[in-house]
Scaffold this motif. Structure first.
Motif, PDB file in Angstrom:
ATOM      1  N   GLY A  57       0.772  -1.233   0.000  1.00  0.00           N
ATOM      2  CA  GLY A  57       0.000   0.000   0.000  1.00  0.00           C
ATOM      3  C   GLY A  57       0.803   1.282   0.000  1.00  0.00           C
ATOM      4  O   GLY A  57       0.236   2.359   0.052  1.00  0.00           O
ATOM      5  N   ARG A  92      -1.487   4.724  10.415  1.00  0.00           N
ATOM      6  CA  ARG A  92      -1.134   3.367  10.002  1.00  0.00           C
ATOM      7  C   ARG A  92      -1.547   3.032   8.573  1.00  0.00           C
ATOM      8  O   ARG A  92      -1.459   1.887   8.172  1.00  0.00           O
ATOM      9  N   ASN A  93      -1.984   4.014   7.784  1.00  0.00           N
ATOM     10  CA  ASN A  93      -2.308   3.759   6.383  1.00  0.00           C
ATOM     11  C   ASN A  93      -1.139   4.238   5.529  1.00  0.00           C
ATOM     12  O   ASN A  93      -0.879   5.437   5.462  1.00  0.00           O
ATOM     13  N   HIS A  96      -1.526   7.275   2.987  1.00  0.00           N
ATOM     14  CA  HIS A  96      -1.924   8.600   3.472  1.00  0.00           C
ATOM     15  C   HIS A  96      -0.669   9.412   3.778  1.00  0.00           C
ATOM     16  O   HIS A  96      -0.114   9.319   4.864  1.00  0.00           O
ATOM     17  N   LYS A 115      -0.094  -2.207  11.864  1.00  0.00           N
ATOM     18  CA  LYS A 115      -1.418  -2.830  11.863  1.00  0.00           C
ATOM     19  C   LYS A 115      -1.360  -4.164  12.596  1.00  0.00           C
ATOM     20  O   LYS A 115      -0.303  -4.776  12.711  1.00  0.00           O
TER      21      LYS A 115
END
Length: 175
Positions: A57, A92-93, A96, A115
């Motif tokens: 990601g 935690r993304n 972003h 995560k």
């Protein structure tokens, strides 16, 4: 035998500076997106730079034949120098990349803010099944702490959360 021509590289990693990044890219600290300031191949001025890797990601941006993590480029763009430690995403993304979501962290702090693992069976951080109950444990400051055995997973999670706040401060990741 003819010599093989190497592809032209604009910049190498040692030469990649904030000035150069600012000359080819624009970073919006509110949205976290990079856009091109100049035409680069098929990309036009104003197009969004980079791609998101499916597996983890993170956003990668290609410059001079190399790929760079967008959150590290954001740090270079805003601060004017490369980060000295890891860059942590507070929410935690990993995609972003807005400025208020980024902070420098040690490896241990970064891992503490990760995560929950896919193979977790309790649904809570630091909690696992033990005989007829649940055990809570946490690692911090290069030490492993046994927090106790509990009747329910929720009680063990509460103990973990309290210890996480005490030991990790703003990097505490709660259930």
């Amino acid at each position: 035998m003819a010599a093989i021509r190497q592809p032209r590289r604009e910049k190498f990693i040692n030469d990649l500076t904030a000035k150069y990044i600012r000359s080819i890219l624009h970073y919006d600290p509110i949205s976290g997106f990079f856009t091109y300031k100049i035409r680069r191949g098929k990309k036009r001025v104003g197009d969004r730079a980079g791609h998101t890797a499916k597996r983890y990601g993170y956003v990668y941006i290609g410059i001079g034949g190399r790929f760079y993590l967008a959150h590290r480029l954001a740090w270079l763009y805003v601060k004017g120098k490369w980060p000295t430690r890891r860059v942590d995403h507070e929410d935690r993304n990993p995609s972003h990349n807005w400025w208020t979501n980024l902070r420098q962290a040690t490896h241990a702090q970064n891992m503490a803010n990760s995560k929950i693992k896919k193979n977790n069976t309790s649904g809570y951080r630091g909690v696992h099944k033990r005989n007829n109950g649940w055990r809570a444990a946490i690692s911090a400051n290069n030490r492993h702490y046994h927090l106790g055995d509990f009747n329910t997973a929720q009680e063990a999670a509460a103990a973990y959360n309290a210890a996480s706040i005490e030991l990790r401060g703003k990097f505490a990741c709660l259930d």
